[in-house]
Design a protein around this motif. Sequence first.
Motif, PDB file in Angstrom:
ATOM      1  N   SER A  38      -7.361  -1.642  -6.749  1.00 24.72           N
ATOM      2  CA  SER A  38      -7.007  -0.267  -6.151  1.00 24.72           C
ATOM      3  C   SER A  38      -7.563   0.793  -7.286  1.00 24.72           C
ATOM      4  O   SER A  38      -7.547   0.499  -8.515  1.00 24.72           O
TER       5      SER A  38
ATOM      6  N   CYS B 195      -1.581  -1.281  -5.043  1.00 26.35           N
ATOM      7  CA  CYS B 195      -1.999   0.091  -4.574  1.00 26.35           C
ATOM      8  C   CYS B 195      -1.720   1.113  -5.747  1.00 26.35           C
ATOM      9  O   CYS B 195      -0.759   1.231  -6.236  1.00 26.35           O
TER      10      CYS B 195
ATOM     11  N   THR C 107       0.732  -1.194   0.154  1.00 23.27           N
ATOM     12  CA  THR C 107       0.014  -0.043   0.049  1.00 23.27           C
ATOM     13  C   THR C 107       0.902   1.311   0.106  1.00 23.27           C
ATOM     14  O   THR C 107       2.033   1.074   0.276  1.00 23.27           O
TER      15      THR C 107
ATOM     16  N   SER D  33      -8.307  -2.454   6.171  1.00 20.75           N
ATOM     17  CA  SER D  33      -8.661  -1.245   5.598  1.00 20.75           C
ATOM     18  C   SER D  33      -8.436  -0.198   6.623  1.00 20.75           C
ATOM     19  O   SER D  33      -8.318  -0.628   7.764  1.00 20.75           O
TER      20      SER D  33
ATOM     21  N   SER E 192      -2.673  -1.003   5.083  1.00 18.21           N
ATOM     22  CA  SER E 192      -3.190   0.274   4.405  1.00 18.21           C
ATOM     23  C   SER E 192      -2.207   1.105   5.405  1.00 18.21           C
ATOM     24  O   SER E 192      -1.934   1.130   6.531  1.00 18.21           O
TER      25      SER E 192
END
Length: 882
Positions: free
Chosen positions: A591, A696, A356, A441, A398
């Motif tokens: 993403s 991501c 991420t 998340s 994340s």
Amino acid sequence: MKANYKFSNLCGTVYQQGNLVFTADGNSILSPVGNRVSVFDLVNNKSRTYPFENRKNIAAIALSPDSSVLISVDEDGRALLVNFRRGVVLHHHNFQKPVKDIKFSPCGKYFAVTHGSHVQVWRTPNHLVREFAPFVLHRTYTAHHGDVESIQWSPDSKCFLTTSRDMTARLFTLDPLEGFKPKTFAGHKDLVIAGYFSTDGKTIYTVSRDGAVFVWKAKQDENKMDEDDSDSDASVASSSRLEALGDMIAKTRWGIHKKHFFNQPGTRVVCSTFHHASNLLIVGFSTGVFGIWEMPAFSNIHTLSISQEKISSVAINPSGEWLAFGAQKLGQLLVWEWQSESYVLKQQGHYYDMNTLAYAPDGQTIATGGDDGKVKVWNADSGFCFVTFTEHSAPISSVFFAKQGSVLFSASLDGTVRAYDLIRYRNFRTFTSPSPVQFASLAVDPSGEVVAAGSTDSFEIYLWSVQTGKLLDILTGHEGPVCALDFSPAGVNQLASGSWDRSIRIWNVFGRSRAVEPVEVNSDVLAVAFRPDGKEICASTLDGQVTIFSVAQEGLKQVNTIEGRKDVAGGRKMGDRTTAANSTSGKSYNSIAYSADGRCVLAGGNSKYVALYDVREGEGVMVKKYQISENLSLDGTQEFLDSRKVNEAGLNVDMNDDRGDESDLEDRLDHSLPGASRAAGDLSKRRYRREARTKCIRFSPTGRSWAAASTEGLLIYSLDDNILFDPFELSIDLTPQSILSTLASHEYLKALIMSFRLNEKALTQRVYEGIPRGDIRLVARQVPEVYVPTLIRFIAEHLENSPHLEFDLLWASSLLMVHGRFLKNRSGEFASILRMLQKSLLGSQTVISRLCEENTSSLNYLMDQAKVNENAQEDVQMVNGV
């Protein structure tokens, strides 16, 4: 919305395999990163990655002595000839065999390359002349019985020394000499890593993998002859000595003079290099230790452990001050100044995949999280990581910046959400749930006071207060893992969540009503994103669709659907039974991100492609598709497989386990689980082919660039602003001489615009500084709006490097006063330029305030001393009077 984004830089990967090379001035170092080459400027603290790509991972690189020509060779022996200064590929060549080493001669006219058990010497192509056949073979040398490992040229470029796996080294001459036969240096008990010449050519050093260093010199009878010759020819000039050096090396009868041993128990020599001017031998070992020995006395100057894994490559700069080390397994790049015992550069990417990323509000800082549990913060300008947080104990799922940019949040599968202070670089808050869960998340509200995280096992959303760290609420309702969260940027306290239960929910976080109507979609939700104005939501699902919803008071209303499966499809894996055109099953976007103006959506997933869609007024048209990698060493980058590599069982031979062919014992060991081995797709294997994919994607706040966390690292694509000139605005009369004559005739505005059209930085600076102070306001008022951003950018750069502070401030103030409304109406388009100006102004303010504080302290000290002296004089006068 512009779509001409081009590859700008590669962060997160600083070294993978191959050799490191210093430039001729010693200020920069070249490092292979996958199938690309990165250049790290050690003086200006910047890095850049060239846009050209080899077909596979690079095995060896070589830079000509004048730093004009770069040759990069991949694992299959396919080479690229590159103009190093411009980064342009001039020619492609195939050496037909894997290359272990490639070296330019000191004169720069030839380069030698290993070719199995042979050595080939080629003439260096001229990078200034377009040649029909740039690669011209000079000679092929055969004598070794095993693969050649290294090549080392003599100082006069007339001889070269090769080492091989047959445990010998051999001496060859560039051109044939009468009566000369290749000299063999035998006696080592393991493969010879490298061999080196001394500066005077009278000594040769060979280093073997078992830790032995042999010193070779002329035999005794030849030493006497050499002494007699040196006495008789003492008046020969140094130039003639250099010319005769190659003949002397070739005619010498070499013998072992001394044998030295490193005596490092339980380790092997992996790499080495030699600095001729100072006679320093630098050796890297398999335990991560390196040592410096001074030859020929073999005195140990320095020994240090710098890595937990073996050192794969070592290089020394021409001045002998900096040592560069590369560790392949950890992806480390270290530059060590051995005299002061300090690091010049110490960089390491994520140990495995990068999961991420997030942009800071200033657009210059990027945070990444990986499977290794580390959170790294990168500077987008320099390409370097300046802080690493290691508090998490599981993969990062994340990361997110607060709106102010000084606080970074991260969620991990270890069940914690952490907040980091980017001013003091510390983890100041840790958020946990009542019962252990894994967080997949993360979202932070626009005010930065509430952080939300979605779990994978309890299917709940947790809300915490950043100020107190207490759990505020738990949102329940989803029936599958909550894989996507996003707060509305409009500040209406709305939280969007997407789950694998095929639903999207909009939560009114601070409202009294908890009634939430889920919106059902056709498949599992993988990602959700609010438009910057908060009026639309974009969602990506497992069936490859991208759905646009309008956010209204009565709920979500679907306004558009993009069928993205055909766009994301492409790239055939080694084990696929279907073609790349038909392998769309499982292809989807995991993403998505809105552009800064909300007109476009960028989407990426388990594919080599990233797609940009125009979503204005329900269009949903794909504007452009970017291929993140052309590296054939990764799985999923080929559209068609080579049928010649398919065996009788229908399997690709590239999938065969060649671990037993490795030279090191630990690389040959089989770590697969007992009883779990399969014919293909063995999930228990510790080594398998990595797949080209994007995990991501994020747009920068200014919209001038976007970044992708991919298999190869952090890829940054930006708009191409480095245009040298606009030919449509040039005329035959527009020359540097005409610009200077216009400036001399006091036509300042015309001269400034002409310099912008020609876009020569030195010329523009001369015109800019030649405008009198009294005419600045008048010229700023008359500058056409099309040149205002260019002028502001130039002022920002001039502020950082010029002492004319008041002059630059007057220019900036005049431009902002006159063209302020124009800049405000296009604030999104010119945000990066205005931020650059703000950064330069803040830097100048910091320097001046520090100087003022120092002057104030000095003045106070002087005034206090003056008072002390006055009091002392008064006391003396009183004593004398008494």
